[in-house]
Design a protein around this motif. Sequence first.
Motif, PDB file in Angstrom:
ATOM      1  N   ARG A  87       1.156  -1.129  -0.385  1.00  0.00           N
ATOM      2  CA  ARG A  87       0.345   0.895  -0.305  1.00  0.00           C
ATOM      3  C   ARG A  87       0.916   1.454  -0.088  1.00  0.00           C
ATOM      4  O   ARG A  87       0.539   2.291  -0.662  1.00  0.00           O
ATOM      5  CB  ARG A  87      -1.126   0.097   1.097  1.00  0.00           C
ATOM      6  N   ARG A  90       2.352   1.869  -3.086  1.00  0.00           N
ATOM      7  CA  ARG A  90       0.276   2.549  -4.345  1.00  0.00           C
ATOM      8  C   ARG A  90       0.607   4.056  -4.578  1.00  0.00           C
ATOM      9  O   ARG A  90      -0.056   4.078  -3.068  1.00  0.00           O
ATOM     10  CB  ARG A  90      -0.620   1.754  -4.436  1.00  0.00           C
ATOM     11  N   PHE A  98      -5.678   5.938 -15.111  1.00  0.00           N
ATOM     12  CA  PHE A  98      -6.503   4.988 -15.863  1.00  0.00           C
ATOM     13  C   PHE A  98      -7.029   5.093 -17.555  1.00  0.00           C
ATOM     14  O   PHE A  98      -6.778   6.269 -17.744  1.00  0.00           O
ATOM     15  CB  PHE A  98      -7.417   4.488 -14.756  1.00  0.00           C
ATOM     16  N   THR A 103     -14.855   8.588 -14.833  1.00  0.00           N
ATOM     17  CA  THR A 103     -15.107   7.749 -14.126  1.00  0.00           C
ATOM     18  C   THR A 103     -13.987   7.184 -12.594  1.00  0.00           C
ATOM     19  O   THR A 103     -14.454   6.291 -11.951  1.00  0.00           O
ATOM     20  CB  THR A 103     -15.899   6.225 -14.087  1.00  0.00           C
ATOM     21  N   ALA A 104     -12.947   8.137 -13.002  1.00  0.00           N
ATOM     22  CA  ALA A 104     -11.282   7.440 -11.871  1.00  0.00           C
ATOM     23  C   ALA A 104     -11.508   8.221 -10.763  1.00  0.00           C
ATOM     24  O   ALA A 104     -10.217   7.940 -10.163  1.00  0.00           O
ATOM     25  CB  ALA A 104     -10.458   7.123 -12.613  1.00  0.00           C
ATOM     26  N   GLN A 118      -3.983  11.613  -1.343  1.00  0.00           N
ATOM     27  CA  GLN A 118      -2.956  10.934  -1.697  1.00  0.00           C
ATOM     28  C   GLN A 118      -1.482  11.714  -1.314  1.00  0.00           C
ATOM     29  O   GLN A 118      -0.383  10.729  -0.916  1.00  0.00           O
ATOM     30  CB  GLN A 118      -2.508  11.069  -3.101  1.00  0.00           C
ATOM     31  N   HIS A 122       0.912   9.347   2.377  1.00  0.00           N
ATOM     32  CA  HIS A 122       2.133   9.262   1.593  1.00  0.00           C
ATOM     33  C   HIS A 122       3.339   9.934   2.475  1.00  0.00           C
ATOM     34  O   HIS A 122       4.380   9.484   2.703  1.00  0.00           O
ATOM     35  CB  HIS A 122       2.623   8.705  -0.009  1.00  0.00           C
TER      36      HIS A 122
ATOM     37  N   TYR B 220     -13.133   4.799  -9.315  1.00  0.00           N
ATOM     38  CA  TYR B 220     -12.907   5.548  -8.936  1.00  0.00           C
ATOM     39  C   TYR B 220     -12.494   4.816  -7.268  1.00  0.00           C
ATOM     40  O   TYR B 220     -11.610   5.317  -6.785  1.00  0.00           O
ATOM     41  CB  TYR B 220     -13.844   6.341  -7.929  1.00  0.00           C
ATOM     42  N   ARG B 222     -11.134   1.937  -7.795  1.00  0.00           N
ATOM     43  CA  ARG B 222      -9.913   1.472  -8.367  1.00  0.00           C
ATOM     44  C   ARG B 222      -8.768   2.144  -7.937  1.00  0.00           C
ATOM     45  O   ARG B 222      -7.686   2.064  -7.777  1.00  0.00           O
ATOM     46  CB  ARG B 222      -9.620   1.104  -9.490  1.00  0.00           C
ATOM     47  N   THR B 223      -9.655   3.356  -8.420  1.00  0.00           N
ATOM     48  CA  THR B 223      -8.341   4.572  -8.136  1.00  0.00           C
ATOM     49  C   THR B 223      -7.203   4.523  -6.846  1.00  0.00           C
ATOM     50  O   THR B 223      -6.396   5.414  -6.210  1.00  0.00           O
ATOM     51  CB  THR B 223      -8.838   5.848  -8.885  1.00  0.00           C
ATOM     52  N   ARG B 225      -7.676   3.187  -4.718  1.00  0.00           N
ATOM     53  CA  ARG B 225      -7.017   1.648  -4.262  1.00  0.00           C
ATOM     54  C   ARG B 225      -5.000   2.051  -4.409  1.00  0.00           C
ATOM     55  O   ARG B 225      -4.223   2.014  -3.604  1.00  0.00           O
ATOM     56  CB  ARG B 225      -7.341   0.427  -5.175  1.00  0.00           C
ATOM     57  N   ALA B 226      -5.064   2.002  -5.987  1.00  0.00           N
ATOM     58  CA  ALA B 226      -3.565   2.974  -6.754  1.00  0.00           C
ATOM     59  C   ALA B 226      -3.625   4.097  -5.824  1.00  0.00           C
ATOM     60  O   ALA B 226      -2.001   3.946  -6.471  1.00  0.00           O
ATOM     61  CB  ALA B 226      -4.328   3.302  -8.005  1.00  0.00           C
ATOM     62  N   LYS B 227      -3.815   5.026  -5.383  1.00  0.00           N
ATOM     63  CA  LYS B 227      -2.678   5.624  -4.656  1.00  0.00           C
ATOM     64  C   LYS B 227      -2.314   5.167  -3.343  1.00  0.00           C
ATOM     65  O   LYS B 227      -2.042   5.972  -2.452  1.00  0.00           O
ATOM     66  CB  LYS B 227      -4.708   7.278  -4.530  1.00  0.00           C
ATOM     67  N   GLY B 228      -3.233   4.486  -2.386  1.00  0.00           N
ATOM     68  CA  GLY B 228      -2.366   3.224  -1.469  1.00  0.00           C
ATOM     69  C   GLY B 228      -3.059   3.913  -0.210  1.00  0.00           C
ATOM     70  O   GLY B 228      -2.893   3.588   0.628  1.00  0.00           O
ATOM     71  N   LEU B 229      -4.298   3.783  -0.984  1.00  0.00           N
ATOM     72  CA  LEU B 229      -5.069   4.306   0.718  1.00  0.00           C
ATOM     73  C   LEU B 229      -5.826   3.019   1.661  1.00  0.00           C
ATOM     74  O   LEU B 229      -5.780   2.059   0.599  1.00  0.00           O
ATOM     75  CB  LEU B 229      -6.711   4.978   0.229  1.00  0.00           C
TER      76      LEU B 229
END
Lengths: 323, 321, 331
Positions: A87, A90, A98, A103-104, A118, A122, B220, B222-223, B225-229
């Motif tokens: 995690r 990521r 994407f 929708t992302a 984000q 981190h 969103y 998936r996004t 998750r990809a952010k590392g949350l």
Amino acid sequence: MNGETLLEVDDLRVSFRTGQGVLPIVEGVSFVVKAGEILSVVGESGSGKSLTALAIMRLITDPNAVITGSVRFRGQDLLGLPEPAMRSLRGGAIAMIFQDPMTALTPAYTVGAQIVEQIMAHRNAGRMAARTRAIDLLGAMGIASPRDIAGRYPHQLSGGMRQRVMIAMALSCDPALLIADEPTTALDVTVQAQILELILRLRGEFGSSVLLITHDMGVVAKVADRVVVMYAGAIAEAGATRALFARPAHPYTIGLLGAIPRLRGPRLVRLPAIPGAPPAPHDRPSGCGFAPRCAAATGICAAHPPLITHDGHAVACFHARAA
Amino acid sequence: MILVMVRRLGEMVFVLVSISVLVFLIFFATPGADPAARLAGRGATPATLAAVRHSFGLDKPLPVQYVLMMKHLFVTQDLTSFVNPGEKVVPAVLQAVPVTLSLVFGAAIIWVIAALVVGVLAAWARDTVLDRLLMLFSLIGVSMPVFWLAEVANLITQARYHDTWLFSWVPALGYVPLSVSVVGWFKSLVIPWTVLAVTYIGLYGRVLRSNLVEAMNEDYIRTARAKGLSERQIILRHALRMSLITLVSMFGLDFGLLAGGGALLIEVVSGLPGVGELTYQALQNLDLPFIMAAVLYGAVFIVVANTVVDMLYAVIDPRAR
Amino acid sequence: MSDAPPLLQVRNLTKHFNVGSRFASGGRQVVQALDDVSFDVFAGETLGLVGESGCGKSTLGRCLLRLYDADGGRILFNGHDITAMTERALRPLRADMQMVFQDPYASLNPRRRIGDLLAEALIAHGQTDAAANRARLAELMGLVGLAPDHLDRFPHEFSGGQRQRIGIARALALNPKLIVADEPVSALDVSIQAQVVNLLADLQERLALTYVFIAHDLSVVRHIADRVAVMYLGTIVEIGATDDVLHEPAHPYTAALISAVPEPDPLAQTARTILQGEPPSPANPPSGCRFHTRCPIAQPRCAGERPNLSADAAGRTVACHFPLTAGGRLP
């Protein structure tokens, strides 16, 4: 491009347990991404390219997925990493954008807040510092009024603007590797040109390597240093972009490049199409996946062709065209 | 914004007029509902009947009667019962309103909190034993009729186990106003609150779980998750936030319905003199002024609740602004 | 083209959509999807309609077949004014005008066999002889490169390319003169796309069809179209022979659009003009020339005065006050 290996994917396999048994989608994919380079994985729908990217990020949440092989990032095996360690990678050292920026992004929050989220996940940064950084990043994406845009909700932005936001978010924690899954497919061609320019410029400014997943050979030609061509879950051909476009060796690559209508050069009466269609995962042939559509196929193609590398150009075909 | 408010107000007036006319007409079309006959008593002579009709204005044409009733209800607020002469309608309703609101507010707090816990837990543990158990209990909760559950609660807490340590604190059926005793108010309502909430906990828990599970497949997420949350951040900040949008509109309707008199069954069974109970009595006696007042009060509440929901919508879903 | 009258004549076509509601913050808005569009399509040719999303090309395609009613202007099909025709009067003409969609799967009932789905069109137009229909369907399958026994299958049993062939077969069932194809190959993979493009070209030759081919992909349009119309924000900015328009664009937007297409050739990367920003909202189009806000060579005149689509001295039909000269290069 100092040649230092950043990501090493070795014999990556992704399959799904189904009622009819185990269905393999990605069948042994190996490649490396070097520091500072743009590597493009290109393939048609069903080739397994997107799943390869998701497997690297460990974003396949389906409990029936089986992932084997190894994915080493700076020497560390990602597939065996505990979830908390993964995690922190990521969105940190490895970021991903994407296909559909519509929708992302979460509709309920401003895009600025989503970038801040984000950064704060981190970095040991306060909200104000994170916000300043988010606005700086949006400015670096070529957005004219970043402070204003940061306060907007996703639905208030155009597709191109949303993709800029996604890229700003991805770059917010200075990733060493950016995985971009069809980042311009949903965009108009003039906006696509802007985003591709941006990715090229940012590679220089941020020094990130880029793993670009796409179906569009035009996009590959424009931005990629090296290219991996996938077909039916396996690598058909891989090499430096210029060499591969100049001298494609795999019959699939040759056919694919021939089938693309061109904007310049002579107008052909008929497009040289590849007959047939890519096999669905459940009826892929046992040997070479392309054999049923291949004019050069012979009896030997019932076996799996090994990926043989010669002078940095890899081909998986018993009848590869000599360079 | 002002335009929207004016429009809303106009809609509300239209709804209220339509409903009141409808209630009025249905009442006079109902056989055996003639109020004069009831007021005059059994075996009254035609002359007495006529006199009663005249004194209550019941011999005037229906449109005039309607206008008069509305005037007495809203302007002079001295509309009286057809059944118990002299009993004024407006004070009786105003007295019942706090009871109903106390009941519904308390139950709503319980059901919202419990449903959030159930839905989020089940979605987080989706497809595990915990998820299945929670959903099973929810289904049972939804399936139990509220009046039956209230009777069972009465049986247990008032009768069979009232003398045990567990339920000895439960007061007799009835309502204690908040102004008289806070503790008494609370004690008198705890059991009805819980009973009323059970159905909605089940319903909201199941809806929330399915909304969350659906949201977890969105791009969103998936996004995120990809952010590392973390999974907790992903569910609470992203999936739950989007799932609440549908839940809020459900809540507005249910709350409006209950507060507007829809809690009738439990009010009657638990002996709470609220608007629902008032409506129940009025219906039993075919007492038009009370029916009219209760129905209009309910309609106002539902329309207002809808307006509040629409405004809340704009707060929680930026796309609706 | 020839001296024969055009199969399709479009004159000053306009189409508005009302979007939003009175409750939305922006209130009700009128989107000008098409604004004063005029062009001809000649029998036997393919006219390509290109442009970015929101330029009105799909709306135009639907207006041509009266799937949308235009708000102004006229459409003449084979000399008949179809804009004001009643649905009943239009009915016999419907057989002559058919449409192929981007995603044929969306319009195929998943629970019915392909044969039944295709027969519907025949029956709806009064051809009820089952044996004759069966023969006609088998013939259609042959035309689009499918086997007759495919008629007994269900839509989900087909791949994307095969479904598009079915979509084409359905459009062909009534022997149309004109086919409007709206992004017929954009959902397909490159290797399949080439097959379908070739099929469309073959069918045109065999059946003397006229196509209006709507696409965002200039390369595909270059391949299939005889003439191209380039659209921007509900207007046609340039129209002409494909080779002229795509090799020596006269409108700066056409030039920018062409230069934005990434060619599948790493060595072909020339200096390019990248347009800034994105197309403005059609609900609030710019004054004057609609492209002036993004045009690299815009002059003050462009903001005030709207250029008409007209033939210039060089014989090019373009809506621009300062059309590009030979070479079609932007500064």
